[in-house]
Design a protein around this motif. Structure first.
Motif, short mmCIF file in Angstrom:
data_model
loop_
_atom_site.label_atom_id
_atom_site.label_comp_id
_atom_site.label_asym_id
_atom_site.label_seq_id
_atom_site.Cartn_x
_atom_site.Cartn_y
_atom_site.Cartn_z
N ALA A 87 -3.71 14.56 -50.70
CA ALA A 87 -4.35 14.66 -49.39
C ALA A 87 -4.45 13.29 -48.73
O ALA A 87 -4.19 13.13 -47.53
N LEU A 88 -4.77 12.28 -49.56
CA LEU A 88 -4.93 10.92 -49.04
C LEU A 88 -3.60 10.39 -48.50
O LEU A 88 -3.56 9.76 -47.43
N TRP A 91 -3.02 12.04 -45.25
CA TRP A 91 -3.98 11.56 -44.26
C TRP A 91 -3.59 10.16 -43.76
O TRP A 91 -3.59 9.88 -42.57
N GLY A 94 -0.72 10.34 -41.36
CA GLY A 94 -1.16 10.82 -40.05
C GLY A 94 -1.89 9.73 -39.29
O GLY A 94 -1.65 9.50 -38.09
N ALA A 95 -2.78 9.00 -40.00
CA ALA A 95 -3.57 7.96 -39.35
C ALA A 95 -2.67 6.84 -38.86
O ALA A 95 -2.81 6.35 -37.73
N LEU A 155 -5.62 19.37 -42.91
CA LEU A 155 -5.19 18.20 -42.13
C LEU A 155 -4.21 18.60 -41.04
O LEU A 155 -4.29 18.16 -39.90
N SER A 158 -5.98 20.54 -38.27
CA SER A 158 -6.95 19.76 -37.51
C SER A 158 -6.27 18.91 -36.43
O SER A 158 -6.94 18.33 -35.58
N HIS A 160 -4.58 16.22 -37.08
CA HIS A 160 -4.53 14.83 -37.54
C HIS A 160 -3.09 14.35 -37.71
O HIS A 160 -2.81 13.16 -37.62
N LEU A 161 -2.17 15.28 -37.96
CA LEU A 161 -0.79 14.89 -38.25
C LEU A 161 0.11 14.97 -37.02
O LEU A 161 1.33 14.77 -37.12
#
Lengths: 388, 311
Positions: A87-88, A91, A94-95, A155, A158, A160-161
């Motif tokens: 997941a990290l 994430w 995406g960030a 993710l 949401s 985020h990606l």
């Protein structure tokens, strides 16, 4: 010292996986960055990715797990570490994509690099190994393997990606993607129904007739050896000829290209694994079970319903699973003769050298195959459990 | 109960059963014995039409079986085989209740019958909900026998039912079978190649070879008056003596009115087992007690020699 070394030696699979994950993260570029869609990307190693130090947490966690005593709780902790790592990674990607898009041009493209792909794949293997150690029950293993995707899915949903290049491709082609998805499922359903309707009676008919079996399997094996592209192509001419002679067929939507030849070819390919499993399922019903069923005064139908069907069903389901996975994959090739589906996106991407577009077509195909495979596995595991 | 009249059966051009005539009385325990390929299993399977005979006539309760509905016939006949053939996907209770539920008994009656049969075969009641693969070999075979008895069949057919069991379980189940058969007066036809099993169980023994009956009669007749060399060889010259002893019971041979104050033996012991006791205990006199543990008499070593017609 020797006791310190003991655990990793007992867990060679885990040790190898964790070493490889670490190597992939540090030695390969985590992400790749391009100024726009057309230029090739620049590698973005781990230390240039914002917040990438966070990865140390699950990584140290994994390494340390090698020395934990071999209990279920250790495996559960390993599984959690693997899930956090996966997941990290997603994430972070995406960030980073959002950050680069905000700071630079909106045309900028951030994609997963080879390091992230490899690390993610290895982490999934690690998670599967942990699940294997947690429980011996097949249904639970399947459920645990599926729940790994909950965080990545959250993710994705949401938003985020959204700045990753893959999601940008999706945003540009939402309608095409949705149509391809529907069409792919139609191809699958349209293949399964005739395959079961033909394959099940055929298998039942030849199961106790060895001579018919040889004939049927020779034909089905022969079909299987024809390369899929060739079979799709071979069907164009005869179908076009048929339509020319019987215009009625054209009014039903049948033509030399499109969905009709695709379904015919997919059904032909699907028949072998299904018929084989129907025959194998019936053959592994013990002879003495059949004999006692008969000796107790069961009719032929009762023998089938009470003894043969329940004992053959798990084998039949595994045959169906093979058929589903195979069809989901082969349907990609059917796009070549205009049958649509995710194959259309894949080939469009290949022809325009757009790797992200290829991935946009391939990832859902893999996901579909994995999901159907898991669901059918779950079903047959639950069936088997009723016997225990 | 069953009559074979000049029955023949041909498999792939080869005569498996030749001109076989046999009468099985109601309430008898008939054992078909012979080497493999002698046709004993085929003979058994012709009775419930798992194998159809080619010529001659087989009557069941006076009626030719080819005129009866095969399924109805089979539901009147219990059937147990060596590999048991329990349905692996059904629990013990459902396995035992197979024929009753085929016959459409109400569920309450089936449940009651299952309980009765578990008790009859010395199986624990909590086994009812177990699956076959959770049972030991001996328990599985008991369930197999219980299932064969479930619908209270007029006739019980058994094809080497104890062949796969260890000696201890085999002996226990043989005695169990004898007890059940004596208690219910049911007709039993059993196939075996184990001579000692045949001698223990049979009141009518049928020796077969090459699809024909070599000799039939009481076990003692086959042992003492073999009709030819095959019969003599089959029952084994070297073991003949102890096999004869196996037909007699300690209770029948004991001298009444005598008593000895040492550890007694049970009257149900065969004289063969008694012989073993004489040797093991280095004695020539053994006290015998009856089934109520009361003194019955004393068996002398020399009595073993007089017990030829005892069975």
């Amino acid at each position: 010292m020797s006791s310190l070394l003991l655990r990793p030696r007992q867990q060679p699979v885990l040790l190898v996986l964790i070493v490889l994950i670490t190597l992939a993260l540090f030695a390969l570029p985590l992400l790749s960055f391009a100024a726009n869609r057309l230029v090739s990307g620049q590698p973005l190693p781990l230390w240039q990715v914002t917040n990438s130090a966070l990865l140390l947490l699950p990584l140290v966690w994994l390494w340390q797990g090698l020395w934990w005593p071999p209990r279920r709780i250790s495996a559960v902790t390993l599984l959690l570490a693997a899930e956090v790592l996966l997941a990290l990674l997603i994430w972070l990607a995406g960030a980073q994509a959002s950050e680069l898009a905000n700071n630079g041009s909106p045309l900028a493209r951030t994609a997963f690099g080879s390091g992230l792909w490899c690390a993610a794949a290895l982490t999934l293997l690690l998670a599967a190994e942990a699940v294997r150690q947690i429980t011996r029950s097949t249904p639970w293993r399947i459920v645990l393997n599926l729940q790994i995707w909950l965080l990545p899915l959250a993710l994705l949903l949401s938003g985020h990606l959204d700045r990753l290049s893959l999601m940008k491709e999706y945003a540009n082609r939402t309608a095409v993607f949705d149509a391809a998805f529907t069409q792919h499922l139609w191809l699958l359903g349209g293949t399964l129904l005739p395959t079961v309707l033909i394959g099940l009676p055929l298998g039942l008919a030849i199961a106790r007739r060895p001579r018919w079996q040889n004939a049927a399997f020779s034909v089905l094996n022969l079909i299987q050896t024809v390369p899929s592209v060739a079979l799709f192509g071979l069907l164009i001419a005869p179908l076009a000829g048929l339509v020319a002679h019987f215009p009625l067929l054209a009014r039903w939507g049948i033509s030399g290209i499109g969905i009709a030849p695709a379904l015919i070819a997919l059904v032909l390919y699907a028949l072998l694994p299904l018929v084989r499993s129907v025959v194998a399922g019936l053959q592994q019903v013990p002879q003495e079970v059949r004999e006692t069923a008969r000796a107790m005064g069961m009719s032929a139908w009762q023998q089938f319903w009470h003894a043969e069907l329940p004992l053959a069903l798990p084998v039949w389901l595994s045959g169906l699973r093979v058929v589903v996975v195979q069809t989901v994959g082969l349907a990609v090739v059917a796009a070549l003769i205009g049958a649509g589906g995710f194959g259309a996106i894949v080939f469009q991407g290949l022809l325009s050298s757009a790797l992200d577009l290829v991935l946009l077509g391939v990832i859902p195909v893999v996901a579909l195959a994995v999901i159907f495979d898991a669901l059918l596995r779950l079903l047959s595991a639950l069936l088997e459990r009723r016997h225990d | 109960m069953i009559e074979f009249h000049q029955v023949s059966k041909v498999f792939a051009g080869k005569e498996a059963i030749r001109n076989l005539s046999l009468k099985i009385e109601k309430g008898s325990f008939t054992v078909l014995i012979g080497t493999s390929g002698s046709g004993k299993s085929t003979t058994l399977k012709m009775i419930n039409r798992l194998v159809e005979h080619d010529s001659g006539e087989i009557r069941f309760a006076g009626e030719p079986i080819e005129r009866m509905d095969a399924r109805a016939l089979r539901r009147r006949i219990g059937y147990a085989i060596q590999s048991i053939g329990l349905f692996p996907h059904w629990n013990v209770a459902k396995n035992i209740g197979t024929v009753p539920s085929l016959l459409g008994w109400p569920q309450a009656k089936i449940n009651q019958r299952v309980d009765e049969l578990l008790a009859l075969l010395n199986l624990d009641r909590h086994l009812a909900t177990r699956m076959p693969h959770q049972l030991s070999g001996g328990q599985q075979q008991r369930v197999g026998v219980a299932r064969a008895l479930a619908a209270d069949p007029e006739l019980l057919l058994m094809d080497e039912p104890f062949g796969a069991l260890d000696p201890v379980n085999r002996l226990a189940l043989q005695h169990e079978m004898l007890r059940i058969q004596k208690m219910s007066g049911r007709t039993v036809v059993l196939v075996t190649h184990d001579i000692d099993e045949a001698l223990t169980l049979a009141d009518q023994l049928v020796l077969m070879d090459g699809g024909e009956i070599v000799q039939q009669g009481r076990p003692i007749d086959l042992l003492t008056q073999p009709v030819n060399d095959f019969a003599r060889e089959f029952f084994g010259r070297s073991e003949l003596g102890v096999r004869l002893l196996a037909l007699g019971r300690a209770g029948n041979a004991a001298r009444r009115g005598e008593w000895l104050d040492v550890e007694p033996i049970a009257e149900s012991l065969t004289l063969r087992e008694a012989l073993s006791q004489f040797i093991a205990r280095r004695t020539d006199k053994l006290p015998v007690i009856d089934q109520h543990q009361q003194p019955l008499g004393v068996l002398h070593f020399s009595d073993l020699l007089r017990q030829r017609e005892a069975s």
